[in-house]
Design a protein around this motif. Sequence first.
Motif, PDB file in Angstrom:
ATOM      1  N   LEU A 158       1.414   3.233  -3.239  1.00  0.00           N
ATOM      2  CA  LEU A 158       0.369   4.100  -3.794  1.00  0.00           C
ATOM      3  C   LEU A 158       0.397   5.496  -3.175  1.00  0.00           C
ATOM      4  O   LEU A 158      -0.535   6.267  -3.330  1.00  0.00           O
TER       5      LEU A 158
ATOM      6  N   SER B  32      -0.364   8.439  -5.431  1.00  0.00           N
ATOM      7  CA  SER B  32      -1.764   8.573  -5.821  1.00  0.00           C
ATOM      8  C   SER B  32      -2.612   9.105  -4.669  1.00  0.00           C
ATOM      9  O   SER B  32      -3.633   9.743  -4.876  1.00  0.00           O
ATOM     10  N   GLN B  33      -2.174   8.804  -3.429  1.00  0.00           N
ATOM     11  CA  GLN B  33      -2.945   9.267  -2.273  1.00  0.00           C
ATOM     12  C   GLN B  33      -3.065  10.790  -2.245  1.00  0.00           C
ATOM     13  O   GLN B  33      -4.124  11.343  -1.973  1.00  0.00           O
TER      14      GLN B  33
ATOM     15  N   GLY C  43      -4.750   7.100 -10.356  1.00  0.00           N
ATOM     16  CA  GLY C  43      -5.352   5.848  -9.921  1.00  0.00           C
ATOM     17  C   GLY C  43      -6.769   5.657 -10.389  1.00  0.00           C
ATOM     18  O   GLY C  43      -7.287   4.540 -10.391  1.00  0.00           O
TER      19      GLY C  43
ATOM     20  N   LEU D  53      -5.526   4.337  -1.176  1.00  0.00           N
ATOM     21  CA  LEU D  53      -5.681   5.654  -1.761  1.00  0.00           C
ATOM     22  C   LEU D  53      -5.995   6.708  -0.684  1.00  0.00           C
ATOM     23  O   LEU D  53      -5.446   7.807  -0.697  1.00  0.00           O
TER      24      LEU D  53
ATOM     25  N   LEU E  44      -5.638  12.006  -5.232  1.00  0.00           N
ATOM     26  CA  LEU E  44      -6.992  11.452  -5.324  1.00  0.00           C
ATOM     27  C   LEU E  44      -7.614  11.267  -3.936  1.00  0.00           C
ATOM     28  O   LEU E  44      -8.515  12.017  -3.548  1.00  0.00           O
ATOM     29  N   GLY E  45      -7.106  10.307  -3.187  1.00  0.00           N
ATOM     30  CA  GLY E  45      -7.727  10.015  -1.900  1.00  0.00           C
ATOM     31  C   GLY E  45      -7.620  11.144  -0.896  1.00  0.00           C
ATOM     32  O   GLY E  45      -8.628  11.680  -0.413  1.00  0.00           O
TER      33      GLY E  45
ATOM     34  N   ALA F   3      -7.423  12.614 -12.123  1.00  0.00           N
ATOM     35  CA  ALA F   3      -7.011  11.258 -11.753  1.00  0.00           C
ATOM     36  C   ALA F   3      -7.496  10.213 -12.745  1.00  0.00           C
ATOM     37  O   ALA F   3      -7.374   9.018 -12.496  1.00  0.00           O
TER      38      ALA F   3
ATOM     39  N   ARG G 129       0.818  -1.219   0.000  1.00  0.00           N
ATOM     40  CA  ARG G 129       0.000   0.000   0.000  1.00  0.00           C
ATOM     41  C   ARG G 129       0.849   1.266   0.000  1.00  0.00           C
ATOM     42  O   ARG G 129       0.414   2.307  -0.507  1.00  0.00           O
TER      43      ARG G 129
END
Length: 407
Positions: free
Chosen positions: A113, A116-117, A366, A404, A120-121, A148, A110
């Motif tokens: 990622l 990408s966190q 992502g 994410l 996006l997240g 994204a 994890r």
Amino acid sequence: MEYVILAVVIAVIAVGAVAGLVVSGRRRKELPPKAPAAPLPAKPKAAEPTPAEPQVGEEAAPPREAPVQTVEEVQLPATAETVEVEPEEAVEAPALEVPEPTAGRLVRLRSRLSRSQNSLGKGLLALLSRDRLDEDTWEEIEETLLVADVGVAPTQELVERLRTRVKVLGTRTPAELRALLHEELVTLIGTEAERSLKTAKHEDGRPAVVLVVGVNGVGKTTTSGKLGRVLVADGRKVVLGAADTFRAAAADQLQTWGERVGARTVRGPEGGDPASVAFDAVKEGIAEDADTVLIDTAGRLHTKTGLMDELGKVKRVVEKHGPVDEVLLVLDATTGQNGLVQARVFAEVVDITGIVLTKLDGTAKGGIVVAVQRELGVPVKLIGLGEGADDLAPFEPAAFVDALIGD
């Protein structure tokens, strides 16, 4: 009369003697004077007598006495039994690598990622946590999803659902927002699709056949090698087919991946017929009672009609042994919408059964997971999260969203 004869004889003898003296004198004049012989050097006195070199005529000389040895004194040559042979050191075969188990692999990866966190997240969480969610904020949320690569239709769907849920929720604590966003993103990705790989042997003993396709430069051969490790980690006996005969290093690269985990690689001559290599790989898999035959095809541009037709030929030839169980399309997550164009063309040539998204660790896109599934109606089954040998993981929607959003 007798005196006369005697006088003649005496005269003849005298004439002969005079002639002999004359001839002898002439010969002495013609021959050069003989040089005086050089004195011989004094022979050094040897301490001990040494055997003389053989001379002319020595064969006729009496034989010398040679020392005679008895049977007990004669040294016999060593026999095979008496010779001590040092045993050769056994060359140990290189130990096979033990791949990481696939269960929970995405959870362990994890951290890959993290890039990408941020966009996006964590970006969505930051926007939803504002005290006042006005139209500008919702537009920013929508823009974050589009950047994204979630896609236009999925973005609009998610924003509308978030608007409704936030109004109903009223208060928005960080924990509540995180749970809300997690639930909606998992719903958007989907949990009903069948994401397991069909790699088990058929009931009639035929191995499952997995075809890996994709354009140049997406890491297809590397993905094929990593997928072989995934299958070995799941207890499968694997045969690899190096059907990418146009790139010189492709077969060597795939064979290296196979040797590391004990999987056999079937290959053909450079520039040979890819369909022939794929056919032979399945044939070898049947002969070796393998569970899975994994075939790496040549990378091809989706705009080249001839190459795409050849891919269809590879699939048709392989199907002479039986149906192909999986056709996995490898896509580079960093290509965004261009990857969707590629996916559409490949889906027209062969029936895609699953998507492998690579390079997902180095991108903030992502959302391509959502977009490609919506575009093809085909689930993402594997994602690549790095360059390590075990950085290919089965895709799990809930674990992916957890990564994410972060803690």
